[in-house]
Design a protein around this motif. Sequence first.
Motif, PDB file in Angstrom:
ATOM      1  N   ALA A 116       0.827  -1.210   0.000  1.00 16.52           N
ATOM      2  CA  ALA A 116       0.000   0.000   0.000  1.00 16.52           C
ATOM      3  C   ALA A 116       0.859   1.257   0.000  1.00 16.52           C
ATOM      4  CB  ALA A 116      -0.936  -0.015   1.209  1.00 16.52           C
ATOM      5  N   TRP A 117       1.928   1.234   0.774  1.00 12.29           N
ATOM      6  CA  TRP A 117       2.828   2.403   0.814  1.00 12.29           C
ATOM      7  C   TRP A 117       3.498   2.625  -0.538  1.00 12.29           C
ATOM      8  CZ3 TRP A 117       8.342   2.248   0.575  1.00 12.29           C
ATOM      9  CH2 TRP A 117       8.944   3.500   0.748  1.00 12.29           C
ATOM     10  N   LEU A 118       3.994   1.539  -1.135  1.00  7.35           N
ATOM     11  CA  LEU A 118       4.645   1.669  -2.436  1.00  7.35           C
ATOM     12  C   LEU A 118       3.664   2.157  -3.497  1.00  7.35           C
ATOM     13  CD1 LEU A 118       6.884  -1.536  -2.492  1.00  7.35           C
ATOM     14  CD2 LEU A 118       7.629   0.832  -2.239  1.00  7.35           C
ATOM     15  N   LEU A 119       2.402   1.716  -3.420  1.00  6.31           N
ATOM     16  CA  LEU A 119       1.394   2.181  -4.371  1.00  6.31           C
ATOM     17  C   LEU A 119       1.169   3.683  -4.225  1.00  6.31           C
ATOM     18  CD1 LEU A 119      -0.671   1.448  -6.550  1.00  6.31           C
ATOM     19  CD2 LEU A 119      -2.328   1.020  -4.717  1.00  6.31           C
ATOM     20  N   GLY A 120       1.097   4.160  -2.978  1.00  4.06           N
ATOM     21  CA  GLY A 120       0.943   5.599  -2.757  1.00  4.06           C
ATOM     22  C   GLY A 120       2.138   6.387  -3.261  1.00  4.06           C
ATOM     23  N   VAL A 121       3.341   5.865  -3.024  1.00  2.48           N
ATOM     24  CA  VAL A 121       4.546   6.541  -3.509  1.00  2.48           C
ATOM     25  C   VAL A 121       4.558   6.599  -5.031  1.00  2.48           C
ATOM     26  CG1 VAL A 121       7.060   6.382  -3.644  1.00  2.48           C
ATOM     27  CG2 VAL A 121       5.915   5.970  -1.466  1.00  2.48           C
ATOM     28  N   ALA A 122       4.216   5.471  -5.660  1.00  2.00           N
ATOM     29  CA  ALA A 122       4.200   5.441  -7.125  1.00  2.00           C
ATOM     30  C   ALA A 122       3.186   6.430  -7.680  1.00  2.00           C
ATOM     31  CB  ALA A 122       3.884   4.025  -7.608  1.00  2.00           C
ATOM     32  N   LEU A 123       2.006   6.506  -7.063  1.00  2.00           N
ATOM     33  CA  LEU A 123       0.990   7.440  -7.524  1.00  2.00           C
ATOM     34  C   LEU A 123       1.468   8.883  -7.385  1.00  2.00           C
ATOM     35  CD1 LEU A 123      -1.864   7.966  -8.549  1.00  2.00           C
ATOM     36  CD2 LEU A 123      -2.663   7.887  -6.171  1.00  2.00           C
ATOM     37  N   ALA A 124       2.102   9.210  -6.244  1.00  2.00           N
ATOM     38  CA  ALA A 124       2.613  10.571  -6.046  1.00  2.00           C
ATOM     39  C   ALA A 124       3.693  10.910  -7.068  1.00  2.00           C
ATOM     40  CB  ALA A 124       3.160  10.715  -4.623  1.00  2.00           C
ATOM     41  N   VAL A 125       4.556   9.953  -7.363  1.00  2.00           N
ATOM     42  CA  VAL A 125       5.609  10.193  -8.353  1.00  2.00           C
ATOM     43  C   VAL A 125       5.012  10.440  -9.736  1.00  2.00           C
ATOM     44  CG1 VAL A 125       7.558   9.137  -9.555  1.00  2.00           C
ATOM     45  CG2 VAL A 125       7.372   8.930  -7.079  1.00  2.00           C
ATOM     46  N   VAL A 126       4.009   9.645 -10.091  1.00  2.00           N
ATOM     47  CA  VAL A 126       3.364   9.820 -11.396  1.00  2.00           C
ATOM     48  C   VAL A 126       2.724  11.198 -11.504  1.00  2.00           C
ATOM     49  CG1 VAL A 126       1.468   9.018 -12.839  1.00  2.00           C
ATOM     50  CG2 VAL A 126       3.018   7.364 -11.799  1.00  2.00           C
ATOM     51  N   LEU A 127       2.043  11.634 -10.440  1.00  2.00           N
ATOM     52  CA  LEU A 127       1.410  12.952 -10.467  1.00  2.00           C
ATOM     53  C   LEU A 127       2.439  14.061 -10.615  1.00  2.00           C
ATOM     54  CD1 LEU A 127      -1.329  12.493  -7.706  1.00  2.00           C
ATOM     55  CD2 LEU A 127      -1.635  12.508 -10.184  1.00  2.00           C
ATOM     56  N   HIS A 128       3.562  13.927  -9.901  1.00  2.00           N
ATOM     57  CA  HIS A 128       4.616  14.944 -10.017  1.00  2.00           C
ATOM     58  C   HIS A 128       5.211  14.960 -11.419  1.00  2.00           C
ATOM     59  CE1 HIS A 128       4.875  16.599  -6.039  1.00  2.00           C
ATOM     60  NE2 HIS A 128       4.868  15.404  -5.495  1.00  2.00           N
ATOM     61  N   LEU A 129       5.434  13.786 -11.989  1.00  2.00           N
ATOM     62  CA  LEU A 129       6.013  13.733 -13.338  1.00  2.00           C
ATOM     63  C   LEU A 129       5.048  14.305 -14.378  1.00  2.00           C
ATOM     64  CD1 LEU A 129       7.762  10.241 -13.285  1.00  2.00           C
ATOM     65  CD2 LEU A 129       8.810  12.493 -13.104  1.00  2.00           C
ATOM     66  N   ARG A 130       3.758  14.035 -14.198  1.00  2.00           N
ATOM     67  CA  ARG A 130       2.786  14.591 -15.135  1.00  2.00           C
ATOM     68  C   ARG A 130       2.754  16.125 -15.034  1.00  2.00           C
ATOM     69  NH1 ARG A 130      -2.934  11.746 -14.703  1.00  2.00           N
ATOM     70  NH2 ARG A 130      -3.312  13.394 -16.261  1.00  2.00           N
ATOM     71  N   ALA A 131       2.783  16.626 -13.799  1.00  2.00           N
ATOM     72  CA  ALA A 131       2.799  18.080 -13.634  1.00  2.00           C
ATOM     73  C   ALA A 131       4.072  18.689 -14.209  1.00  2.00           C
ATOM     74  CB  ALA A 131       2.663  18.427 -12.148  1.00  2.00           C
ATOM     75  N   LEU A 132       5.190  18.001 -14.018  1.00  2.00           N
ATOM     76  CA  LEU A 132       6.452  18.490 -14.580  1.00  2.00           C
ATOM     77  C   LEU A 132       6.407  18.502 -16.107  1.00  2.00           C
ATOM     78  CD1 LEU A 132       9.395  19.352 -14.182  1.00  2.00           C
ATOM     79  CD2 LEU A 132      10.015  16.927 -14.106  1.00  2.00           C
ATOM     80  N   ARG A 133       5.845  17.451 -16.677  1.00  2.00           N
ATOM     81  CA  ARG A 133       5.741  17.393 -18.143  1.00  2.00           C
ATOM     82  C   ARG A 133       4.847  18.516 -18.652  1.00  2.00           C
ATOM     83  NH1 ARG A 133       3.624  12.114 -21.594  1.00  2.00           N
ATOM     84  NH2 ARG A 133       3.875  13.043 -23.670  1.00  2.00           N
TER      85      ARG A 133
END
Length: 555
Positions: A116-133
Amino acid sequence: MTPSNLLDALLRASVAGGIATTVAWLLLIFARNRVPASRRAWIWWLVAAQFLTAAIPAHRIVLPFSENPPAITSVAPPTRIVAAQTGVAAHQISSQILPAAPRTVAGSLALLVLAAWLLGVALAVVLHLRALRRIEGIWKAAEPYDPDPEEALVLRCGRSRRKQPEVRVTAELDVPVTLAGWMPRILLPAGYGELPSHARHLVLAHECAHVARRDLLLGWLPAATEVLFWFHPLARWSVREYGQAREEACDAMALHRTQASPRSYGELLVHFGVASRPIPSTASCGSPTRSALLRRLLVLDSHSSTWGRIAGAILIAVAVLSLAPLTLHAHDDRDSREDKGTPKSPAELEIERFAYLLVQPGGNTMSGAMKMGGGYNDHERAQAAQKRMGGGMIWWFRLDRTQYGVNDPETLASVRAVLQKQDELQRRMLEDFDHDLELLHGRMERLQPKVERLEHRTMQLEEDREALEEDRDSGKKSQAELQRRLQEIERSRMEIEREREPLARQQEEISRQMEAVTERREAVRPEWERQELELRGQLRRIAEDAVRRGVARKL
C-alpha cells in the motif's frame, strides 16, 4: 532489507518527524513574525529532512557507565586509554532482544502494508512527473519576453557573474512561476505587461529571490518527504509550512531590493490572489490558499527582532544536530560481565583494575594508561613511587587495587618492548589519519578569520541599511541621497557575496576530505583496538609474573 525492517524504518521516521514537527510548531507559534522568514524556511526544511534521516538506522555510541564518573587522563599516545576504557570486542546482541514473531501472519501483514505504501509513492511520483511534463510543455510553447533595462537590472538576481534567467510569457498561467533547470527560467502570465512598472519590478524581484536563495534546488528534499510520507499528515503539513516560509522570505527579499512599500507589494499579492500549489521544480509568486495569502499580507508589515533572529539560529543549530543518526547509550561493564554472551572487554584489563605508567628519572611519565578522579590519582602515585625507589626508571602499575613498582632491568626491558610495539601500532594504523586530520583542521582554522571578517562586514552593512531606513522614516535625508547610499550598500553586499563563494567552496571541500579521512580511520579502528588489547594483555601477564618472582615492590 526485509519488508519488516523497511516498515520499522518508516515507523521510526514517522514518529521522529512528527515530534520534530510538533516541537518546531510550538516554538515558532509564539514568535512567528519575529523569527525571520528565511530562518523559518530553514527550520521547516530541516524538519522535512528529519523524516528522511530518521529512517536511517542510528549508530550506537556506547558510553562507559559509572555512578560517579571519574576523569580519565592519558599519557602519550593518548588513544591508548580509549581501548582501555571502552574495550574492543564487538558483541552482537540483536538475537537476545526479543524472540522472533511468527512469520506467517506478521509477514503477510507487513507485505500488504508495504505494498500500500509503495502504491501511494508510485501514484505521487506519477502525479509529479505529469505536472512536470505539463509545465515543461507550457515553457516550450511560451513566447520570449524582452525585458527593458530596469527589468534586466532586477533580473540579475544578485548573480553578476552569471547569465540572467530566461523570461517567457504564456497565457496558460495566471501567476508568475520560476522553473528549475540548468539555468533558471521565469514564466510570466499574459497580463504581466499591463501591470505598472513598479509592480513588474516587484514580480521579477520575487522570482529572482527564489533563484538567489536556490529554492528550486532545496525544494526537492521537502518534495521527496511529501512523496515518501504521503500517509503522514504532519509530514505534508511541514512541507506546506516550508513553502509558506519560503514565499515570505522571498517577499522580504523583494521588498528589500526594490525598496517598495509593503502596501504596494500587498496589492500585488492580492492581484494574483490564490493559485494552485506549484510542483517541486517550480516556485510561484501566488498563494495556494486564502489563509496562506492572508499570512503573507500580515507578515509584510512585521519586523524581525534581534532575539527572534537568535532564536531562529538556535533552532536551526538544534535541528541540524538532531539529523545525526547517532544514539548514546550508558553501559555498565559490570552488568556486561554477567550477560550470557561474550563480554565487551576482559574484566582483568579494565583500567580500574589494571593501570600502568613508565616513569623516567626526574619523575617524567612516558607511556602508559592511568586514571584520575573518583579516588584515583595514578600520575601522582607513580611519581611518588619513583622517588621512594631511588629516582631511577621504574614501571609503576596498579593491579587489582594494589600498587607496585618495578626497577628490575629484565622486567623493564620486556615492558619497553611491548610499549614500543604499541607505539609502532599507533603509527602504522592511526598516525597517518591523525596527521591528515590535523592538517585539514589547520586549513579550516586559517579560513575562519576570513569568513568572520566577511560576516562582520555584512553585519555592518545591515546596520547601515537599518539606519538609512530610520532616516527615511524620519525624513532626515533626501530620497536621492538615501537611494544612492542604498545602492552603495547593495554593491558592497554583492562584493562580499563574491568573496564568500570561494571560501564556502573551500570549506565544503575540506569538510568532505575530513569526513573521508574519518571514515577510513574508523574502518581500521576495530583492528587497532583488538591488537591494542592483546598488547595490554601482555603487560598484564608481565605484571603478574613480576609479582610472582618477587621483583615487584608493593607500595
